[in-house]
Design an enzyme around this catalytic site. Sequence first.
Site, PDB file in Angstrom:
ATOM      1  CG  HIS A 107      -1.933  -1.254   1.233  1.00 52.21           C
ATOM      2  ND1 HIS A 107      -1.375  -2.331   2.277  1.00 52.21           N
ATOM      3  CD2 HIS A 107      -2.877  -1.490   0.807  1.00 52.21           C
ATOM      4  CE1 HIS A 107      -2.304  -3.220   1.962  1.00 52.21           C
ATOM      5  NE2 HIS A 107      -3.347  -2.760   1.308  1.00 52.21           N
ATOM      6  CG  ASP A 134      33.184 -34.829  11.097  1.00 57.60           C
ATOM      7  OD1 ASP A 134      34.164 -35.565  10.346  1.00 57.60           O
ATOM      8  OD2 ASP A 134      31.767 -35.521  11.308  1.00 57.60           O
ATOM      9  CG  HIS A 159      33.630 -35.324   7.024  1.00 64.20           C
ATOM     10  ND1 HIS A 159      34.086 -34.304   7.960  1.00 64.20           N
ATOM     11  CD2 HIS A 159      33.115 -34.917   5.993  1.00 64.20           C
ATOM     12  CE1 HIS A 159      34.110 -33.174   7.022  1.00 64.20           C
ATOM     13  NE2 HIS A 159      33.252 -33.233   5.933  1.00 64.20           N
ATOM     14  CG  HIS A 182      34.960 -34.208   1.346  1.00 66.86           C
ATOM     15  ND1 HIS A 182      34.069 -33.466   0.884  1.00 66.86           N
ATOM     16  CD2 HIS A 182      35.005 -33.600   2.627  1.00 66.86           C
ATOM     17  CE1 HIS A 182      33.354 -32.942   1.659  1.00 66.86           C
ATOM     18  NE2 HIS A 182      33.819 -32.856   2.942  1.00 66.86           N
ATOM     19  CG  ASP A 198      30.522 -31.651   3.296  1.00 71.53           C
ATOM     20  OD1 ASP A 198      31.068 -33.149   3.763  1.00 71.53           O
ATOM     21  OD2 ASP A 198      31.223 -30.848   3.188  1.00 71.53           O
TER      22      ASP A 198
HETATM   23  O1  UNU Z   1      34.308 -29.378   6.533  1.00 73.24           O
HETATM   24  C1  UNU Z   1      34.957 -29.746   7.676  1.00 73.24           C
HETATM   25  N1  UNU Z   1      34.322 -29.965   8.751  1.00 73.24           N
HETATM   26  C2  UNU Z   1      36.610 -29.710   7.593  1.00 73.24           C
HETATM   27  C3  UNU Z   1      37.245 -29.331   6.286  1.00 73.24           C
HETATM   28  C4  UNU Z   1      37.102 -30.180   8.423  1.00 73.24           C
HETATM   29  C5  UNU Z   1      38.633 -30.233   8.624  1.00 73.24           C
HETATM   30  C6  UNU Z   1      39.133 -29.876   7.358  1.00 73.24           C
HETATM   31  C7  UNU Z   1      38.498 -29.610   6.383  1.00 73.24           C
HETATM   32 FE    FE Z   2      33.001 -32.097   4.287  1.00 71.52          FE
END
Ligand code: UNU
Ligand code: FE
Length: 446
Positions: A103, A204, A207, A212, A361
């Site tokens: 408005h 983390d 992982h 990766h 991821d």
């Molecule tokens: O994405 C992550 N959590 C990560 C990436 C951790 C450590 C090294 C690179």
């Molecule tokens: Fe990752």
Amino acid sequence: MYAMDDLIDTKRGLQSASMFIDPHLYEVEMEKIFGRCWLFLTHESAIPNYGDFVTAKMGEDEVLVVRQADGTVKAFLNVCRHRGARVCPVEAGNRRAFVCSYHGWSYAADGSLATVPFEKELYGGKIDRCAHGLKEVAKVDSYRGFLFGNFDPGAISLEDYLGDVRWYLDIWMEASGGVELIGAPARSIVHCNWKAPTENFVGDAYHVGWTHASSLAVSRSMFSPMSGNQRLPPAGAGAQIATRFGHGLGILYDVNPGGQPAQTAEKILAWQATKKGKIAEKYGELKARFYGSHLNGSLFPNVSYLWGTNTFKIWQPRGPSETEVWTWAIAEKDTPEDLKRDIYNGVHGTFGTAGYWEADDNDNMESASLLPTGWQSRKLRLNAQMGIGNDTVMDEMPGVIGQAAIGETSYRGYYRFYDEILKLPSWDAFDLNDEGWKQQLIDADC
Ligand code: UNU
Ligand code: FE
Ligand code: FES
């Protein structure tokens, strides 16, 4: 309905899988966490001049972040006080006034209601303009150029809230000579709970070699030797840090360029070598080493960064099972333009919307977040016990430290505070000087 007492077991390093899915808990999170914690808005450099603005999200609330005439920054709900339509439909720009598209009510840069079409004729002086300014976010403050907002007028200061993690942030936010976020953020939707990626970035390193594996194999980055879990980082290759307010990080020593592809990594190493000596002189050897190290971290509740892979992210909740991700590239302000370009391309190729690390991821984020819809799966406990019982304090580094490159110390610290703030009646009841949290983490054991 979950029982709050059962959700997080700090003592044993366990979390209920229901925390990723429970709609009632999600509402409690919005009230107790997003309603009371400091939430990232933008970087000062995105809005340098009077009238410059960006839109941002604080939880599910959209806000307008506006540079004021006096140089300060205010934030307002981007919601018209007439019938609630979105006041500003664009992501960034410069305005002296914000005019609602419905408005035509208009608001000044300070949020006050400036004009109402046909005010005299249609309202006959009966509209209280002073009571209909844009709803202002109670607190806005910045730390080394990073702007944060807080809906709770009784909240502790941003400085206190960042607490011990400032020492680590200062490595890249201060000792580096300062950083900037390059360009507009990439935006995408992931079907996951907002905590799943935040916990991943807080701690983390486990992982990386597995999730990766192929990305590492093709990109020949400094992390590539981890590909397929062929090689564990050697003893003493890194550390993990947990702090009072859930902020945490992992350090991998001396491999700053991290996931950046080999060519860019080389340039980054050469560039950093020119700065390290001065940084060591001014800030000490330890900070200079960390400047040249890879840091992965999250700030509670939902900001993550990779110092080294140059990534800065916010995970915005959109219900328990959906998250909008915004990704920026971070670069040292004084980086040469051509290297800045490489860094920007590297970030958006790895962790942007179509980034190959991001794609790796997201499958995990989605499965970990969506499987607990199952009534039986929801009753499981998630395990963050890696390294439990070995957490300690050190003279030279603040926080609680896990002395290994890979572990879950900062997961435990993140969820320790998550549990504390969900149960905290108000910031008035909070004791800033209570150091008991350290012992809670150190004493944890399964
Ligand atoms: O994405 C992550 N959590 C990560 C990436 C951790 C450590 C090294 C690179
Ligand atoms: Fe990752
Ligand atoms: Fe970690 Fe399955 S191995 S979630």
